[in-house]
Write a protein that holds these residues in place. Structure first.
Motif, PDB file in Angstrom:
ATOM      1  N   SER A 139       0.791  -1.215   0.184  1.00  0.00           N
ATOM      2  CA  SER A 139      -0.125  -0.020   0.131  1.00  0.00           C
ATOM      3  C   SER A 139       0.746   1.319  -0.111  1.00  0.00           C
ATOM      4  O   SER A 139       0.562   2.006  -0.750  1.00  0.00           O
ATOM      5  CB  SER A 139      -0.952   0.090   1.291  1.00  0.00           C
ATOM      6  OG  SER A 139      -1.678  -1.265   1.117  1.00  0.00           O
ATOM      7  N   THR A 176       7.487  14.456   8.287  1.00  0.00           N
ATOM      8  CA  THR A 176       7.473  13.046   7.791  1.00  0.00           C
ATOM      9  C   THR A 176       8.647  12.268   8.330  1.00  0.00           C
ATOM     10  O   THR A 176       8.652  11.253   8.638  1.00  0.00           O
ATOM     11  CB  THR A 176       7.292  13.045   6.347  1.00  0.00           C
ATOM     12  OG1 THR A 176       6.131  13.956   6.116  1.00  0.00           O
ATOM     13  CG2 THR A 176       7.364  11.773   5.797  1.00  0.00           C
ATOM     14  N   LEU A 208       3.943   4.268   6.103  1.00  0.00           N
ATOM     15  CA  LEU A 208       2.353   4.488   6.284  1.00  0.00           C
ATOM     16  C   LEU A 208       2.058   5.157   7.379  1.00  0.00           C
ATOM     17  O   LEU A 208       1.016   6.009   7.127  1.00  0.00           O
ATOM     18  CB  LEU A 208       1.928   2.767   6.223  1.00  0.00           C
ATOM     19  CG  LEU A 208       0.405   2.923   6.140  1.00  0.00           C
ATOM     20  CD1 LEU A 208      -0.097   3.325   4.679  1.00  0.00           C
ATOM     21  CD2 LEU A 208       0.010   1.269   6.249  1.00  0.00           C
ATOM     22  N   ILE A 209       2.506   5.116   8.521  1.00  0.00           N
ATOM     23  CA  ILE A 209       2.280   5.969   9.860  1.00  0.00           C
ATOM     24  C   ILE A 209       2.376   7.502   9.217  1.00  0.00           C
ATOM     25  O   ILE A 209       1.520   8.275   9.519  1.00  0.00           O
ATOM     26  CB  ILE A 209       2.961   5.402  10.723  1.00  0.00           C
ATOM     27  CG1 ILE A 209       2.645   4.034  11.276  1.00  0.00           C
ATOM     28  CG2 ILE A 209       2.727   6.452  12.023  1.00  0.00           C
ATOM     29  CD1 ILE A 209       3.504   3.496  12.545  1.00  0.00           C
ATOM     30  N   ILE A 252       2.490   8.864   6.117  1.00  0.00           N
ATOM     31  CA  ILE A 252       1.331   9.198   5.124  1.00  0.00           C
ATOM     32  C   ILE A 252       0.169   9.339   5.911  1.00  0.00           C
ATOM     33  O   ILE A 252      -0.615  10.468   5.740  1.00  0.00           O
ATOM     34  CB  ILE A 252       1.209   8.103   4.229  1.00  0.00           C
ATOM     35  CG1 ILE A 252       2.625   8.083   3.100  1.00  0.00           C
ATOM     36  CG2 ILE A 252       0.182   8.351   3.359  1.00  0.00           C
ATOM     37  CD1 ILE A 252       2.623   6.853   2.236  1.00  0.00           C
ATOM     38  N   ILE A 253      -0.482   8.525   6.825  1.00  0.00           N
ATOM     39  CA  ILE A 253      -1.320   8.715   7.453  1.00  0.00           C
ATOM     40  C   ILE A 253      -1.608  10.029   8.448  1.00  0.00           C
ATOM     41  O   ILE A 253      -2.490  10.932   8.397  1.00  0.00           O
ATOM     42  CB  ILE A 253      -1.883   7.692   8.252  1.00  0.00           C
ATOM     43  CG1 ILE A 253      -2.116   6.264   7.481  1.00  0.00           C
ATOM     44  CG2 ILE A 253      -3.107   7.796   9.217  1.00  0.00           C
ATOM     45  CD1 ILE A 253      -2.150   5.146   8.035  1.00  0.00           C
ATOM     46  N   LEU A 254      -0.345  10.218   9.311  1.00  0.00           N
ATOM     47  CA  LEU A 254      -0.529  11.223   9.969  1.00  0.00           C
ATOM     48  C   LEU A 254      -0.415  12.763   9.311  1.00  0.00           C
ATOM     49  O   LEU A 254      -1.317  13.776   9.429  1.00  0.00           O
ATOM     50  CB  LEU A 254       0.659  11.408  11.086  1.00  0.00           C
ATOM     51  CG  LEU A 254       0.536  10.316  11.935  1.00  0.00           C
ATOM     52  CD1 LEU A 254       2.129   9.950  12.873  1.00  0.00           C
ATOM     53  CD2 LEU A 254      -0.419  10.849  13.121  1.00  0.00           C
ATOM     54  N   SER A 286      -1.074  13.373   6.097  1.00  0.00           N
ATOM     55  CA  SER A 286      -2.235  13.361   5.199  1.00  0.00           C
ATOM     56  C   SER A 286      -3.422  13.793   6.244  1.00  0.00           C
ATOM     57  O   SER A 286      -4.160  15.006   5.870  1.00  0.00           O
ATOM     58  CB  SER A 286      -2.682  12.104   4.652  1.00  0.00           C
ATOM     59  OG  SER A 286      -1.595  11.841   3.809  1.00  0.00           O
ATOM     60  N   THR A 287      -3.580  13.282   7.291  1.00  0.00           N
ATOM     61  CA  THR A 287      -4.806  13.940   8.141  1.00  0.00           C
ATOM     62  C   THR A 287      -4.466  15.188   8.752  1.00  0.00           C
ATOM     63  O   THR A 287      -5.422  16.077   8.737  1.00  0.00           O
ATOM     64  CB  THR A 287      -4.859  12.885   9.491  1.00  0.00           C
ATOM     65  OG1 THR A 287      -4.979  11.395   9.114  1.00  0.00           O
ATOM     66  CG2 THR A 287      -5.863  13.274  10.313  1.00  0.00           C
ATOM     67  N   LEU A 301      -3.789  13.879  -1.384  1.00  0.00           N
ATOM     68  CA  LEU A 301      -2.627  13.441  -0.271  1.00  0.00           C
ATOM     69  C   LEU A 301      -1.433  14.441  -0.403  1.00  0.00           C
ATOM     70  O   LEU A 301      -1.396  14.871  -1.674  1.00  0.00           O
ATOM     71  CB  LEU A 301      -2.106  11.963  -0.677  1.00  0.00           C
ATOM     72  CG  LEU A 301      -3.109  11.012  -0.538  1.00  0.00           C
ATOM     73  CD1 LEU A 301      -2.088   9.753  -0.688  1.00  0.00           C
ATOM     74  CD2 LEU A 301      -3.544  11.038   1.047  1.00  0.00           C
TER      75      LEU A 301
END
Length: 492
Positions: A20, A152, A170-171, A173-175, A177-178, A314
């Motif tokens: 992913s 990042t 992945l962590i 990207i999630i943080l 992006s949020t 994103l």
């Protein structure tokens, strides 16, 4: 292909999560390299899907990621500008044919000829190239972009110390992006790079005349594409081999790259090869199986077909930060520490390959490194030594030491004192090796000189293959119980 018996639950989870991350990271890379080649962004995205999926299933190493790359895009740009999109597709198909031939003929093993200093230079050069490729993305951006990139990188560095349930990338990207989406921060998004919405690739025959003129146009480009693609793919395979401790199949990877590129050219996509940056992201995120590469390719095309609006939101900063961390982890920092302890020739090769990789072309860099290393090796071994002694019956014995090949013939001829030697002479090759046909010709030549001087010469400890290659000296060879067994490289 997949070995389901060896697939545990943890393998599946890690492969899906790492795949992913790779799918998201592939988007800006595919777009950027398409634009460099003068093509639509959708062409690069289709390449990443087609080539990525095929090499994931039948490639020489599980977990390697393939797609559109800068090294190939630079080759394609001239072809696209001069002859257009259709000729680019034809050249891609032909390049795939050449790559399959390399694999079928098992020529992939020759990647072992790349010396370690050249490998260091390749890896260090690509690490710098990966970092430099991110700089244009900062154009016109404010401090927010820099802050998000730094956050990042900070998250990627410290996340593994907190949890290993999810890959650090992945962590991040999630943080990031949020934070970006919730606060509606003024920073560049993936959608600002290009419109990534589209459809599945469809079969397409390149619209070019099937004649000799077309072949002449695409042949040089196809050869360069094939060589550049295989060099980058096989060196990426070697880097992952070293990181994992498991060895992949170079010949299998050649065939997979060839089939992938033939398919790309037949479905409207550009040529590509293995991507060291994404491959390392996949490896460090826990993607060790083929499923990770499959997930990356399939998710990427799903982004294009169904989730383009979501992916467009994103922040580019998250992907830039990840690529900076990949660049840092890819660089062989130990090579810098060892630089002052290396032989000067090795240090020179490493620096030259690094420099050419950054400022010119990967294939030229690696080939240059191999040539320099070969010349240095030949120079170091371009001397053969001899210890002499006189036996009780007055026979003079020359005990040779070193390789006898085209580079050491001059020093070989300087050893002998034909005029002042006794009537009986023995040349002992026990500690020497005859490497090529130039060496056998030198033996024939010195034998003829002793014969013309009226002296008796015997040759000891030559291999059977070497004796067969000798024309003049053959009858003067003696067979010993401990004759060596080696082959001589000859031109037929």
């Amino acid at each position: 292909m997949f070995n389901l018996k060896n697939y545990s639950t943890s393998n599946i989870k890690n492969d899906v999560l790492s795949g992913s991350v790779v799918a998201i990271a592939l988007v800006p890379e595919a777009i950027a390299f398409s634009i460099i080649a003068g093509l639509s962004p959708l062409v690069g995205l289709h390449t990443a899907f087609i080539l990525g999926l095929i090499t994931a299933l039948i490639g020489g190493r599980p977990g390697m990621i393939s797609g559109a790359t800068g090294a190939i895009a630079v080759v394609l740009v001239a072809l696209v500008m001069e002859h257009g999109y259709e000729y680019m597709l034809a050249a891609t198909v032909l390049a795939g044919v050449f790559q399959i031939l390399v694999g079928v003929l098992k020529l992939g093993k020759f990647i072992r000829l790349v010396p370690q200093p050249a490998m260091y230079g390749f890896v260090n050069g690509l690490a710098i190239v990966i970092a430099m490729a991110q700089f244009p993305l900062f154009a016109g951006e404010n401090w927010i972009m820099y802050a998000l990139v730094a956050f990042t990188m900070f998250t990627m560095h410290f996340a593994p110390r907190t949890t290993k349930a999810l890959p650090a990338s992945l962590i991040s990207i999630i943080l990031v992006s949020t934070i970006t989406i919730v606060l509606d921060l003024d920073t560049k998004r993936v959608g600002d790079l290009a419109d990534i919405s589209g459809s599945l690739p469809s079969f397409y025959i390149p619209n070019v005349p099937l004649n000799f003129e077309t072949f002449k146009i695409i042949l040089p480009y196809s050869i360069i594409i094939a060589l550049v693609g295989l060099i980058e793919s096989l060196l990426t395979l070697s880097v992952l081999d070293e990181m994992s401790g498991n060895r992949g199949s170079g010949n299998k990877e050649c065939v997979a790259q060839g089939i992938g590129n033939m398919t790309c050219g037949s479905f409207g996509a550009m040529a590509g090869c293995a991507m060291i940056g994404q491959s390392i992201i996949n490896f460090t995120s826990g993607g060790l199986g083929r499923l990770s590469s499959v997930v990356g390719a399939v998710l990427l095309i799903l982004f294009v077909v169904s989730f383009s609006d979501f992916i467009s939101m994103l922040p580019v900063a998250a992907l830039v930060g990840i690529m900076f961390m990949v660049s840092i982890s890819t660089f062989e920092w130990a090579s810098i520490k060892h630089l002052k302890f290396m032989p000067k020739s090795d240090a020179f090769v490493m620096l030259v390959v690094t420099f050419i990789t950054v400022y010119a072309d990967l294939a030229i860099a690696v080939i240059t490194g191999v040539i320099i290393s070969a010349l240095v090796f030949a120079w170091k071994h371009a001397k053969i030594y001899a210890h002499t002694h006189i036996e009780k019956d007055g026979t003079k014995v020359y005990e040779l030491d070193g390789p006898l090949f085209f580079g050491s013939i001059t020093s070989f001829n300087e050893i002998f004192d034909i005029e002042n030697d006794p009537d009986k002479v023995v040349i002992d090759f026990k500690e020497a090796r005859v490497m090529d046909s130039s060496g056998t010709e030198a033996i024939d030549s010195i034998t003829k000189k002793y014969k013309n001087a009226g002296k008796i010469l015997k040759l000891r400890h030559l291999s059977e293959d070497c004796i067969k290659a000798l024309k003049v000296a053959g009858p003067y060879c003696t067979y010993e119980e401990d004759n060596p067994n080696y082959m001589v490289a000859r031109d037929y």
